[in-house]
Design an enzyme around this catalytic site. Structure first.
Site, mmCIF file in Angstrom:
data_model
loop_
_atom_site.group_PDB
_atom_site.id
_atom_site.type_symbol
_atom_site.label_atom_id
_atom_site.label_comp_id
_atom_site.label_asym_id
_atom_site.label_seq_id
_atom_site.Cartn_x
_atom_site.Cartn_y
_atom_site.Cartn_z
ATOM 1 N N ARG A 286 -3.378 24.320 -9.812
ATOM 2 C CA ARG A 286 -2.768 24.147 -11.351
ATOM 3 C C ARG A 286 -2.822 25.911 -11.692
ATOM 4 N NH1 ARG A 286 -0.942 20.304 -10.079
ATOM 5 N NH2 ARG A 286 -1.118 18.040 -10.863
ATOM 6 N N GLU A 315 6.013 25.867 -16.134
ATOM 7 C CA GLU A 315 6.810 25.577 -15.090
ATOM 8 C C GLU A 315 8.019 24.864 -15.844
ATOM 9 O OE1 GLU A 315 4.705 23.495 -12.309
ATOM 10 O OE2 GLU A 315 3.584 25.068 -11.950
ATOM 11 N N HIS A 334 6.447 25.017 -7.047
ATOM 12 C CA HIS A 334 5.830 23.787 -7.064
ATOM 13 C C HIS A 334 6.293 22.735 -6.173
ATOM 14 C CE1 HIS A 334 2.914 21.360 -10.121
ATOM 15 N NE2 HIS A 334 2.717 20.966 -8.817
#
Length: 362
Positions: A286, A315, A334
């Site tokens: 994270r 993000e 990601h």
């Protein structure tokens, strides 16, 4: 389909994307807008994806309690409970007199009281997930890219319009292989994984998968978690390292803990300073576990050798030209856990585990 199959009901112990997909498969129309948004980044045909889910979920229904109190009430007449991280403890098992099995999303069963389950004659079944393997592979990929300096030589990144010269007087015969020129780019500082110290922060399922891969590369592995794990140490040879000694001990640090406020900026300026100019940071967990600005400063100033980041403070993250120009920063958007089709594989594996536990198959 028999009436028994039509009544297969599962209580889901928590909320996560994979479990939402299970609920969609079971016919939960309240998640229609969520599914549209979830699939949008990859431009996936929602109707196709939904039809595949519904084919998997035929004959299943899912209850999704909102909190622990609702969960304890919901399991009163439940035969199957599905969990990822939510503790399935003696209290919950006692509250579920009809419970026949507990299905764990993943292979790490430490959140399940298996002694209490055995006493109650409740079966515990693990549903392996592909995304864990994807993340662990991604961690080693980022580590290799940085230690082998694949991104740090401009001639390797963008090509060199001038071919390397042949040695004076060397001629190439027709049909022969031209002379090889070892390391014609002049890249230096290449490092092997063997013998490097890899520190894993958090030894849940993904952290353990990374340890397994790192040991195959002959890396020395250390770990930090809130609780020491002698069984893990005996099984893998990993050594426990205190939190305040972790960065100084390691050549490479990889983060694998869920986010909690107490872990915000686990990696800060002091941590990076201790990691040192040969150190590498990997974060596929994270974004807020890391002080991003401090990492950029460390990369720019040579305080650490490199960073591989799959997650960010927000993000999507707007990577600037300045960041893109950093040869010792490798970023991915990601996607360590692969794409949404890979996550559909996890849904398939979960249904297979539910079906195997139920004795009905698919």
């Amino acid at each position: 389909m028999s009436s028994r199959q039509e009544s297969r009901r599962v209580v889901i112990a928590e909320d996560c994307n994979e479990f939402r997909l299970l609920r969609v498969a079971g016919g939960d129309e309240s998640l229609a807008d969520w599914l549209d948004g979830y699939l949008a980044p990859e431009g996936i045909d929602v109707a196709d994806y939904r039809s595949r889910l519904r084919a998997l979920g035929e004959g299943w229904s899912f209850d999704a309690p909102a909190d622990r109190a609702e969960l304890l009430a919901a399991v009163a007449d439940a035969e199957v409970v599905l969990t990822e991280r939510e503790p399935i403890d003696a209290e919950l098992i006692a509250a579920a007199p009809h419970l026949k099995r507990i299905v764990k999303f993943g292979s790490d069963l430490r959140n399940i009281d298996r002694d209490a389950a055995a006493e109650a004659w409740v079966e515990v079944v693990a549903a392996p997930r592909m995304t864990t393997s994807h993340v662990a592979d991604h961690v080693l990929m980022l580590t290799l890219v940085l230690l082998r300096r694949f991104t740090q030589d401009a001639r390797l990144r963008h090509g060199d319009p001038t071919p390397p010269p042949l040695a004076p007087g060397v001629a190439v015969e027709a049909g022969a292989h031209p002379p090889t020129v070892f390391n014609w780019s002049g890249t230096h500082g290449l490092r092997a994984l063997r013998g490097r110290r890899l520190a894993i922060v958090g030894v849940g399922e993904t952290g353990r998968a990374v340890i397994q891969r790192a040991r195959a590369f002959d890396m020395e592995v250390g770990y930090w978690s809130r609780n020491r794990d002698p069984e893990l140490e005996a099984a893998t040879g990993a050594v426990f390292v205190e939190r305040d000694a972790l960065a100084e001990w390691a050549d490479v640090v990889s983060l694998h803990v869920p986010y909690a406020a107490a872990l915000k900026h686990f990696v800060d300026r002091d941590f990076l300073q201790a990691l040192g100019p040969d150190g590498v940071l990997i974060n596929c967990a994270r974004g807020l576990l890391v002080d991003f600005d401090a990492v950029v400063e460390a990369l720019q100033g040579g305080a650490i050798a490199g960073a591989g980041l799959d997650v960010f403070p927000q993000e999507p993250y707007p990577l600037s030209a300045e960041l893109d120009a950093l040869p010792n920063l490798v970023t991915t958007p990601h996607l360590a856990a692969a794409d949404r089709w890979a996550i559909l594989e996890d849904v398939e594996l979960t249904f297979a585990a539910l079906g195997a536990a139920d004795g009905t198959g698919q």
